[in-house]
Design an enzyme around this catalytic site. Structure first.
Site, mmCIF file in Angstrom:
data_model
loop_
_atom_site.group_PDB
_atom_site.id
_atom_site.type_symbol
_atom_site.label_atom_id
_atom_site.label_comp_id
_atom_site.label_asym_id
_atom_site.label_seq_id
_atom_site.Cartn_x
_atom_site.Cartn_y
_atom_site.Cartn_z
ATOM 1 N N CYS A 63 97.261 94.037 -28.107
ATOM 2 C CA CYS A 63 96.048 94.538 -28.744
ATOM 3 C C CYS A 63 94.840 94.353 -27.844
ATOM 4 O O CYS A 63 93.719 94.615 -28.253
ATOM 5 C CB CYS A 63 95.833 93.831 -30.078
ATOM 6 S SG CYS A 63 95.329 92.116 -29.908
ATOM 7 N N CYS B 4 93.845 89.265 -25.898
ATOM 8 C CA CYS B 4 93.912 88.166 -24.934
ATOM 9 C C CYS B 4 92.984 88.417 -23.748
ATOM 10 O O CYS B 4 92.351 87.491 -23.247
ATOM 11 C CB CYS B 4 95.346 87.950 -24.473
ATOM 12 S SG CYS B 4 96.406 87.317 -25.795
ATOM 13 N N CYS C 256 102.447 87.253 -28.124
ATOM 14 C CA CYS C 256 103.395 88.348 -27.897
ATOM 15 C C CYS C 256 104.135 88.183 -26.576
ATOM 16 O O CYS C 256 105.357 88.316 -26.512
ATOM 17 C CB CYS C 256 102.675 89.691 -27.918
ATOM 18 S SG CYS C 256 101.730 89.978 -29.414
ATOM 19 N N CYS D 233 97.135 83.437 -30.592
ATOM 20 C CA CYS D 233 96.830 84.816 -30.979
ATOM 21 C C CYS D 233 95.335 84.924 -31.252
ATOM 22 O O CYS D 233 94.910 84.824 -32.388
ATOM 23 C CB CYS D 233 97.650 85.228 -32.194
ATOM 24 S SG CYS D 233 97.642 86.998 -32.471
ATOM 25 N N HIS E 178 97.304 69.046 -36.306
ATOM 26 C CA HIS E 178 97.214 68.093 -37.411
ATOM 27 C C HIS E 178 96.753 66.699 -36.953
ATOM 28 O O HIS E 178 95.983 66.026 -37.639
ATOM 29 C CB HIS E 178 98.602 68.002 -38.045
ATOM 30 C CG HIS E 178 98.690 67.079 -39.205
ATOM 31 N ND1 HIS E 178 98.013 67.295 -40.382
ATOM 32 C CD2 HIS E 178 99.391 65.936 -39.390
ATOM 33 C CE1 HIS E 178 98.297 66.318 -41.235
ATOM 34 N NE2 HIS E 178 99.115 65.486 -40.655
ATOM 35 N N CYS F 22 93.063 66.756 -36.497
ATOM 36 C CA CYS F 22 92.363 67.564 -37.488
ATOM 37 C C CYS F 22 91.168 66.815 -38.083
ATOM 38 O O CYS F 22 91.278 65.647 -38.452
ATOM 39 C CB CYS F 22 93.326 67.949 -38.609
ATOM 40 S SG CYS F 22 92.564 69.017 -39.842
ATOM 41 N N CYS G 2 91.920 69.070 -47.301
ATOM 42 C CA CYS G 2 93.047 69.512 -46.458
ATOM 43 C C CYS G 2 93.540 70.884 -46.915
ATOM 44 O O CYS G 2 93.673 71.150 -48.112
ATOM 45 C CB CYS G 2 94.173 68.500 -46.546
ATOM 46 S SG CYS G 2 95.679 69.038 -45.712
ATOM 47 N N CYS H 2 98.224 75.931 -44.334
ATOM 48 C CA CYS H 2 97.932 75.434 -42.983
ATOM 49 C C CYS H 2 99.214 75.000 -42.263
ATOM 50 O O CYS H 2 100.005 74.232 -42.787
ATOM 51 C CB CYS H 2 96.953 74.269 -43.038
ATOM 52 S SG CYS H 2 96.450 73.728 -41.403
ATOM 53 N N CYS I 255 93.175 73.015 -30.354
ATOM 54 C CA CYS I 255 92.116 73.688 -31.129
ATOM 55 C C CYS I 255 91.173 72.703 -31.819
ATOM 56 O O CYS I 255 89.960 72.887 -31.812
ATOM 57 C CB CYS I 255 92.720 74.602 -32.186
ATOM 58 S SG CYS I 255 93.613 76.003 -31.524
ATOM 59 N N CYS J 75 89.524 77.744 -36.601
ATOM 60 C CA CYS J 75 90.051 78.234 -37.883
ATOM 61 C C CYS J 75 89.864 77.204 -38.996
ATOM 62 O O CYS J 75 89.291 77.493 -40.038
ATOM 63 C CB CYS J 75 91.527 78.595 -37.744
ATOM 64 S SG CYS J 75 91.845 79.860 -36.494
ATOM 65 N N CYS K 290 95.341 76.943 -40.450
ATOM 66 C CA CYS K 290 95.942 77.217 -39.144
ATOM 67 C C CYS K 290 97.151 78.114 -39.370
ATOM 68 O O CYS K 290 97.970 77.848 -40.245
ATOM 69 C CB CYS K 290 96.357 75.912 -38.478
ATOM 70 S SG CYS K 290 97.398 76.124 -37.024
ATOM 71 N N CYS L 60 99.702 79.892 -34.474
ATOM 72 C CA CYS L 60 99.920 80.993 -33.521
ATOM 73 C C CYS L 60 100.365 80.542 -32.140
ATOM 74 O O CYS L 60 100.676 81.381 -31.304
ATOM 75 C CB CYS L 60 98.682 81.875 -33.436
ATOM 76 S SG CYS L 60 97.239 81.064 -32.744
#
Lengths: 251, 310
Positions: B57, B60, B152, B184, B222, B225, B249, B255, B264, B276, B283, B286
């Site tokens: 798409c 990236c 992908c 992603c 996690h 988090c 949570c 998640c 992340c 996210c 989450c 991805c």
């Protein structure tokens, strides 16, 4: 001349092939073929409806936001939701609006403008812009990928030095502006490309005052760029190809 | 566990502030002193990069161009010589094909693969009149290293779940240095950090069994988090409209952070703007090989596929 095929057509999202029939220099027939399929539509059959915006968002990573947003609207309509809470509507408009600030200039500068500019003109550049001088040196060194090579410039190409230098300068400025527009959208949506906070039924996130203030500051910078640079260039360059039969004066 | 220990990544202690310095931090996590491009590469000309697009798409590419450090203008003009990249190159049609073929003949380039290769039928993806699978295998043959970016190109991602049965790079190529940077989309720090490491050292950074750099994928979302306290207190969010549940949570909202390795939670996205989970969205997992099909449906953990039990 017969059949002329352009495959791949670059600077688009996805994969495209254009086939044209040319008789005496005139195109008599043309076909466009999308040469990639992913099957995202059939993937969604039988799935949890809440997955639809997540998957549909990924149709395009350039105009992200729009697809996830519209898919959410479709899921809501399917579930009989007629009206969203006002706050959710406003948040979505800000998230998707910031995406528009990102992808409209990006389409114009990064995906389209190179077709109309004869970059080789820049070897005569005598100005002081660091980046344009860098491009000039790269052209001289024959190392200007991905900006060169390209199709041979023709009657549609602008080769007026001042116009090309100004347009390339704005191409580079827009490269930075699109980074900032993505950050604007991400402040309210988690991340960009491919936001996380628009879900069927509304928006998951209520931003902090600090984030709203940052969004506002960045919006001023974007608006300034749109009003003073982008619109002027659209008016000037958007009429480019017509110059073949209706000469325009540049610069 | 003290704060320092939480930021223990691949044998290197990095404080939280330097994580936020995006690429500089990405380099540091890989053991590089600073954001520097190797002198040897400069002397021999900019390193050549071929960037192929499979079923993708372009998200990236967009993500790689969503950092200000390094400046996107420097990336395109100074850092690498991007010989083929369908989204930014000026050439089209036969001019583009010639550039691709010339670089493949030249060899010794870094091949960046974005998007999957359809496995069910070659006709799902043709570029320049031939299956992209063939072009990709030719490009992979002469590449010095292959960087697969995005869900992908690494494990098939969403396309792996469709009728096209998209495959990632490591399913098609062996015997080449391959690094997977899933997500992603992927995060720009992962790309620049890995590329820097390769150009400085001539080898890929230490990888896990899924070929992901340990520096970025050794800890689970996690573990770091910001809502971990509420998880331990069993405060689970059930209604996004309830102000009393703010910061709860997101496990019951689907998640997948418990099974997902990524940084992340530490470095956030878009230069530290958000992420996210911070934006109250679960989450999606991805960066894992089982994404998307193994984690679908994304917004519930009621049914978990792939034999995983909470």
């Amino acid at each position: 001349m017969g059949t002329v095929i352009v495959d791949p057509v670059t600077r688009i999202e996805g994969h495209l092939k254009i086939t044209t029939e040319v008789v005496n220099g005139v195109v008599t027939d043309a076909h466009a073929s999308g040469t990639m399929a992913r099957g995202l539509e059939s993937l969604l059959i039988g799935r949890d409806t809440r997955d639809a915006p997540y998957v549909t968002e990924r149709v395009c990573g350039v105009c992200f936001g729009s697809h996830g947003w519209c898919s959410s609207l479709a899921v809501e309509a399917a579930h009989g939701t007629t009206e969203l809470p006002a706050l959710a509507r406003i948040m979505r408009n800000l998230i998707v609006g910031a995406c528009f600030l990102h992808d409209h200039p990006l389409h114009f500068y990064h995906l389209s403008a190179l077709d109309y500019l004869d970059l080789a003109t820049l070897v005569n550049y005598a100005g002081t812009d660091t980046y344009i001088n860098k491009i000039k040196q790269l052209i001289i060194d024959n190392d200007a990928a991905p900006l060169l090579p390209r199709y041979e410039p023709d009657g549609f190409s602008i080769n007026d030095l001042d116009t090309v230098a100004s347009a390339v300068g704005h191409y580079l400025d827009a490269l930075v502006m699109q980074v900032k527009a993505k950050r604007m959208s991400a402040l309210f949506s988690g991340k960009q490309p491919h936001q996380a906070s628009i879900v069927p039924g509304g928006v998951t996130y209520l931003p902090t005052a600090e984030q709203i203030a940052e969004f506002r500051t960045m919006l001023v910078e974007q608006t300034d760029f749109i009003n003073n640079v982008y619109i002027a260039d659209v008016v000037a360059l958007g009429t480019g190809p017509i110059c073949l039969w209706q000469p325009l004066t540049w610069g | 566990m003290d704060k320092e220990k939480e930021n223990f990544i691949h044998g290197v202690f990095i404080d939280r502030r330097s994580f936020l310095k995006m690429t500089a931090a990405a380099a540091a996590a890989l053991g590089l002193g600073s954001l520097s491009w190797p002198d040897s590469a400069e002397a021999a000309g900019k390193p050549a990069v071929l960037w192929l697009h499979g079923q993708e798409c372009t998200g990236c590419t967009e993500s790689v161009l969503s950092a200000l450090d390094p400046d996107p203008r420097d990336v395109i003009l100074d850092v690498v010589s991007i010989r083929y990249h369908e989204t930014i190159m000026a050439a089209s049609g036969y001019v583009a094909e010639e550039a691709l073929e010339a670089t493949i003949l030249e060899g010794n380039y870094v091949l960046v693969m974005e998007g999957s290769i359809p496995n069910a039928d070659d006709r799902y993806l043709y570029v320049a009149g031939k299956p992209l699978r063939i072009t990709f295998l030719e490009a992979a043959q002469n590449a010095a290293a292959i960087i697969a970016i995005g869900a992908c190109a690494t494990y098939g991602g969403i396309n792996g779940a469709t009728v096209t049965r998209g495959l990632g790079v490591s399913d098609l190529v062996s015997g080449k240095p391959i690094v997977n940077l899933p997500g992603c989309p992927l995060k720009p720090t992962w790309f620049y950090g890995t590329l820097l490491y390769y150009l400085n050292n001539g080898t890929l950074p230490p990888l896990d069994s899924d070929l992901r750099p340990l520096a970025y994928f050794s800890r689970k979302v996690h573990q770091d988090c910001p809502r971990r306290f509420n998880f331990m207190q069993k405060n689970f969010l059930t209604d996004w409209n309830d102000p009393a549940q703010e910061g709860y949570c997101l496990f019951l909202k689907g998640c997948k952070g418990r099974w997902t390795r990524s940084d992340c939670s530490l470095t956030l996205w878009n230069e530290g703007a958000n992420t996210c989970i911070k934006s109250n969205a679960p989450c999606a997992g991805c960066t894992e090989a089982v994404f998307y099909d193994g984690f679908s449906p994304l917004y519930t953990n009621g049914v978990i596929k792939g034999g995983m039990i909470p």
